[in-house]
Design a protein around this motif. Structure first.
Motif, PDB file in Angstrom:
ATOM      1  N   ARG A  55      55.770  14.031  32.107  1.00 40.10           N
ATOM      2  CA  ARG A  55      55.863  12.631  32.513  1.00 40.10           C
ATOM      3  C   ARG A  55      56.431  12.551  33.919  1.00 40.10           C
ATOM      4  NH1 ARG A  55      53.969   8.460  29.739  1.00 40.10           N
ATOM      5  NH2 ARG A  55      55.873   7.340  29.166  1.00 40.10           N
ATOM      6  N   TRP A  56      55.932  11.619  34.682  1.00 40.29           N
ATOM      7  CA  TRP A  56      56.477  11.363  36.018  1.00 40.29           C
ATOM      8  C   TRP A  56      56.754   9.865  36.138  1.00 40.29           C
ATOM      9  CZ3 TRP A  56      57.805  14.953  39.731  1.00 40.29           C
ATOM     10  CH2 TRP A  56      57.359  16.263  39.516  1.00 40.29           C
ATOM     11  N   PHE A  57      57.884   9.528  36.728  1.00 45.81           N
ATOM     12  CA  PHE A  57      58.305   8.144  36.918  1.00 45.81           C
ATOM     13  C   PHE A  57      57.920   7.700  38.326  1.00 45.81           C
ATOM     14  CE2 PHE A  57      61.763   5.118  38.101  1.00 45.81           C
ATOM     15  CZ  PHE A  57      61.440   4.106  37.202  1.00 45.81           C
ATOM     16  N   CYS A  58      57.145   6.632  38.421  1.00 47.88           N
ATOM     17  CA  CYS A  58      56.608   6.183  39.706  1.00 47.88           C
ATOM     18  C   CYS A  58      57.705   5.422  40.470  1.00 47.88           C
ATOM     19  CB  CYS A  58      55.381   5.304  39.479  1.00 47.88           C
ATOM     20  SG  CYS A  58      54.577   4.783  41.003  1.00 47.88           S
ATOM     21  N   HIS A  59      58.615   6.177  41.059  1.00 42.05           N
ATOM     22  CA  HIS A  59      59.808   5.590  41.657  1.00 42.05           C
ATOM     23  C   HIS A  59      59.498   4.886  42.971  1.00 42.05           C
ATOM     24  CE1 HIS A  59      63.751   5.651  43.751  1.00 42.05           C
ATOM     25  NE2 HIS A  59      64.154   5.298  42.562  1.00 42.05           N
ATOM     26  N   GLY A  60      58.518   5.395  43.707  1.00 41.86           N
ATOM     27  CA  GLY A  60      58.174   4.774  44.988  1.00 41.86           C
ATOM     28  C   GLY A  60      57.199   3.625  44.841  1.00 41.86           C
ATOM     29  N   GLY A  61      56.767   3.386  43.627  1.00 41.52           N
ATOM     30  CA  GLY A  61      55.764   2.355  43.418  1.00 41.52           C
ATOM     31  C   GLY A  61      56.173   1.367  42.348  1.00 41.52           C
ATOM     32  N   CYS A  62      55.548   1.477  41.177  1.00 41.59           N
ATOM     33  CA  CYS A  62      55.648   0.416  40.186  1.00 41.59           C
ATOM     34  C   CYS A  62      56.747   0.616  39.145  1.00 41.59           C
ATOM     35  CB  CYS A  62      54.306   0.280  39.470  1.00 41.59           C
ATOM     36  SG  CYS A  62      53.874   1.780  38.583  1.00 41.59           S
ATOM     37  N   HIS A  63      57.508   1.707  39.271  1.00 35.54           N
ATOM     38  CA  HIS A  63      58.588   1.969  38.311  1.00 35.54           C
ATOM     39  C   HIS A  63      58.082   2.044  36.878  1.00 35.54           C
ATOM     40  CE1 HIS A  63      62.547   1.446  40.630  1.00 35.54           C
ATOM     41  NE2 HIS A  63      61.594   1.829  41.444  1.00 35.54           N
ATOM     42  N   ARG A  64      56.955   2.690  36.703  1.00 36.63           N
ATOM     43  CA  ARG A  64      56.503   2.957  35.333  1.00 36.63           C
ATOM     44  C   ARG A  64      56.197   4.442  35.208  1.00 36.63           C
ATOM     45  NH1 ARG A  64      52.195  -1.680  33.859  1.00 36.63           N
ATOM     46  NH2 ARG A  64      52.021  -1.872  36.103  1.00 36.63           N
ATOM     47  N   TRP A  65      56.063   4.879  33.973  1.00 32.98           N
ATOM     48  CA  TRP A  65      55.847   6.308  33.722  1.00 32.98           C
ATOM     49  C   TRP A  65      54.351   6.615  33.636  1.00 32.98           C
ATOM     50  CZ3 TRP A  65      59.656   9.992  33.578  1.00 32.98           C
ATOM     51  CH2 TRP A  65      60.962   9.531  33.490  1.00 32.98           C
ATOM     52  N   ILE A  66      53.963   7.764  34.153  1.00 33.12           N
ATOM     53  CA  ILE A  66      52.606   8.243  33.934  1.00 33.12           C
ATOM     54  C   ILE A  66      52.669   9.613  33.257  1.00 33.12           C
ATOM     55  CG2 ILE A  66      51.599   6.995  35.881  1.00 33.12           C
ATOM     56  CD1 ILE A  66      51.646   9.683  37.424  1.00 33.12           C
ATOM     57  N   THR A  67      51.593   9.950  32.580  1.00 36.27           N
ATOM     58  CA  THR A  67      51.498  11.257  31.936  1.00 36.27           C
ATOM     59  C   THR A  67      50.551  12.128  32.746  1.00 36.27           C
ATOM     60  OG1 THR A  67      51.845  10.224  29.804  1.00 36.27           O
ATOM     61  CG2 THR A  67      50.975  12.462  29.787  1.00 36.27           C
ATOM     62  N   VAL A  68      50.996  13.334  33.030  1.00 38.70           N
ATOM     63  CA  VAL A  68      50.227  14.207  33.913  1.00 38.70           C
ATOM     64  C   VAL A  68      49.992  15.544  33.226  1.00 38.70           C
ATOM     65  CG1 VAL A  68      50.298  15.465  36.107  1.00 38.70           C
ATOM     66  CG2 VAL A  68      51.133  13.127  36.010  1.00 38.70           C
ATOM     67  N   ARG A  69      48.767  16.054  33.361  1.00 39.15           N
ATOM     68  CA  ARG A  69      48.498  17.432  32.946  1.00 39.15           C
ATOM     69  C   ARG A  69      48.398  18.272  34.202  1.00 39.15           C
ATOM     70  NH1 ARG A  69      43.550  18.148  30.894  1.00 39.15           N
ATOM     71  NH2 ARG A  69      43.897  20.220  30.050  1.00 39.15           N
ATOM     72  N   ARG A  70      49.173  19.369  34.227  1.00 41.08           N
ATOM     73  CA  ARG A  70      49.241  20.144  35.457  1.00 41.08           C
ATOM     74  C   ARG A  70      49.273  21.623  35.111  1.00 41.08           C
ATOM     75  NH1 ARG A  70      53.824  21.923  38.376  1.00 41.08           N
ATOM     76  NH2 ARG A  70      55.080  21.049  36.706  1.00 41.08           N
ATOM     77  N   ASP A  71      48.639  22.434  35.969  1.00 46.98           N
ATOM     78  CA  ASP A  71      48.689  23.880  35.778  1.00 46.98           C
ATOM     79  C   ASP A  71      49.817  24.428  36.639  1.00 46.98           C
ATOM     80  OD1 ASP A  71      48.298  26.591  35.601  1.00 46.98           O
ATOM     81  OD2 ASP A  71      46.115  26.431  35.553  1.00 46.98           O
TER      82      ASP A  71
END
Lengths: 82, 402
Positions: A55-71
């Motif tokens: 999970r990443w928190f969109c601190h510079g933008g909308c202050h909501r969480w996104i789910t990310v798949r990353r290698d």
């Protein structure tokens, strides 16, 4: 190269410095003792070398969480696509 | 000096045996130092060091070679002071020129709070054997004439702790000297040998599976940094380790001498001058847990910006090279050394951003643990079970970045 993530809430492709990391803690089911489970949740990590879901928190933008798949082997973001 | 430079290191390679008394996974500084001290201090030479790439090609070749012992807690000061002392004698002991250069380290304070922390650091260092004193701005200017004490008007320097034991050494020379010393005494080092698993007999670890066949072992030590997590998993062990990239870069040649190492905890960067005259800079960890050694522009930009705040001369230099190491971070910013609760399986990990300086002491202490089967007093506090015992060694302020 550096990481950029796409926030689907505020529809922006942003540098990683705009986000705050959030691990999804996974305590193994094999641990049953509540004290051991707390210890695991507090300190232990899977430290996966490969594909992770996080999970990443969109601190510079909308202050909501996104789910990310990353290698984690090469820092390629698999989803959401940037 | 020249006689040292001209004499090349000689490695003696051998074919793997079917079993060893001790198998060390990871041919970096810590793995090779452990082998070296096992051979030199304890006469244990039936030892193999397995390295999946080439020796010193992992994080031992991806750091900023800072040696210091100005930590903030007694356990750490004692341990790193041992390492500083071993480094000072390592050239003579191995008869190799390691480019060990004692230059002193300034750790700057920009606020009253920071100044108090640096005063406390000087006190705890002095009490436990490290040479650190608190210095005022005028003395800082004397030690490092290039500094802008106003911090471009934003980050005034109000004081610093000066650690005279601060030093640097050439990373691959250290690795090669230890490897050569160990191999000369009969230790086997196998490069391009990837450990794929642990071999267990019941609950006990009795060997490793590699891409060159199974190798039996009385004791297996993992000295693989963050990659230990996968090995540990095979032993049924969960570790409090998360791997983060840490970037650094060097500029082109700076004509004047930059005498000391300089570090700012508030601005989160540090600077030193390499033997070639390049200015070396590093900063904080990348935020994402990762094994990727890609380096990026945003890091250079933010790090350079902060460095120029205090050292305006840096703005005239150009970035030559950058690199990334993978830091095996522990939750309390202290290393994890010793037994694991699994018979026959030891770890030395959690070396985060402070691994290079600890190479000799880490190796010496792990060798003693393997040889005597008893955890030496110096590293007992750094055991893995400290998290379960609620005896963590939090020292983020001292080990932050280098």
């Amino acid at each position: 190269m550096s990481l950029t993530l796409y926030c689907h809430h505020c529809r922006g492709k942003r540098p990683l410095s705009d986000f705050v990391y959030g691990e999804i803690p996974k305590v193994p089911d094999s641990l049953t003792d509540p004290v051991e489970r707390d210890l695991d949740r507090g300190f232990m990590h899977d430290n996966v070398e490969g594909v992770v879901v996080e999970r990443w928190f969109c601190h510079g933008g909308c202050h909501r969480w996104i789910t990310v798949r990353r290698d984690t082997r090469n820092d390629t973001v698999l989803s959401p696509e940037t | 000096m020249n006689e040292y430079v001209e004499r090349k290191v000689t490695f003696t390679w051998s074919e793997p045996r079917s079993s060893y008394d001790v198998v060390i996974v990871g041919g970096g500084g810590h793995g090779l130092a452990t082998a070296y001290y096992l051979a030199t201090r304890h006469g244990i030479t039936n030892v193999a060091v397995l390295e999946r790439g080439y020796i010193g090609g992992g994080n031992s070749g991806r750091n900023t070679t800072v040696i210091r012992s100005n930590y903030g807690i007694p356990e750490a000061v004692r341990f790193y002071q041992r390492s500083v002392e071993l480094y000072e004698g390592l050239e003579e002991e191995t008869d190799r020129f390691l480019m060990h250069d004692k230059k002193g380290l300034l750790w700057l304070a920009h606020t009253e709070m920071g100044a108090r922390a640096e005063r406390a650091r000087a006190e705890v260092n002095t009490a436990f054997g490290a040479k650190t004193e608190y210095v005022e701005p005028a003395q800082i200017k004397e030690i490092c004439p290039q500094i802008d004490l106003t911090g471009n008007g934003k980050w005034p320097v109000v004081g610093a702790s000066y650690h005279s034991g601060g030093a640097t050494a050439r990373h691959d020379r250290v690795v090669w000297a230890l490897a050569e010393g160990a191999m000369n005494r009969g230790v086997h080092v196998h490069q391009r040998t990837t450990v794929t698993g642990l071999v267990k007999d019941g609950e006990r670890v009795v060997g490793v599976a590699t891409d060159r066949g199974t190798i039996g072992a009385g004791t297996v030590l993992s000295a693989t940094g963050g990659w230990v997590t996968r090995l540990a998993e095979m032993a049924g062990l969960r570790l409090p380790i998360r791997s983060h990239p840490l970037q650094a870069f060097v500029t082109n040649h700076y004509e004047l001498q930059f005498p000391s190492l300089l570090s700012s905890g508030d601005l989160l960067f540090y600077v030193s001058q390499t033997a070639r005259g390049e200015m070396l800079m590093g900063a904080e960890l990348d935020p994402q847990p990762s094994y990727s050694t890609r380096a990026g522009h945003p890091f250079i930009q933010s790090c350079a910006q902060r460095a120029i705040t205090l050292l305006p001369f840096l703005r005239d230099l150009r970035v030559l090279r950058q690199w990334t190491g993978i830091c095996d971070m522990s939750p309390d910013y202290s290393p994890i050394m010793g037994t694991t609760g699994v018979d026959g399986f030891l770890v030395t990990t959690g070396w985060g951003t402070w691994g290079f300086k600890a190479i000799p002491a880490g190796g010496e202490q792990m060798a003693e643990l393997i040889a005597t089967d008893e955890t030496p007093e110096l590293i007992a506090p750094f055991s893995l079970d400290r998290f379960a015992r609620d005896r963590t060694l939090a020292d983020r302020g001292s080990s932050g970045t280098h």
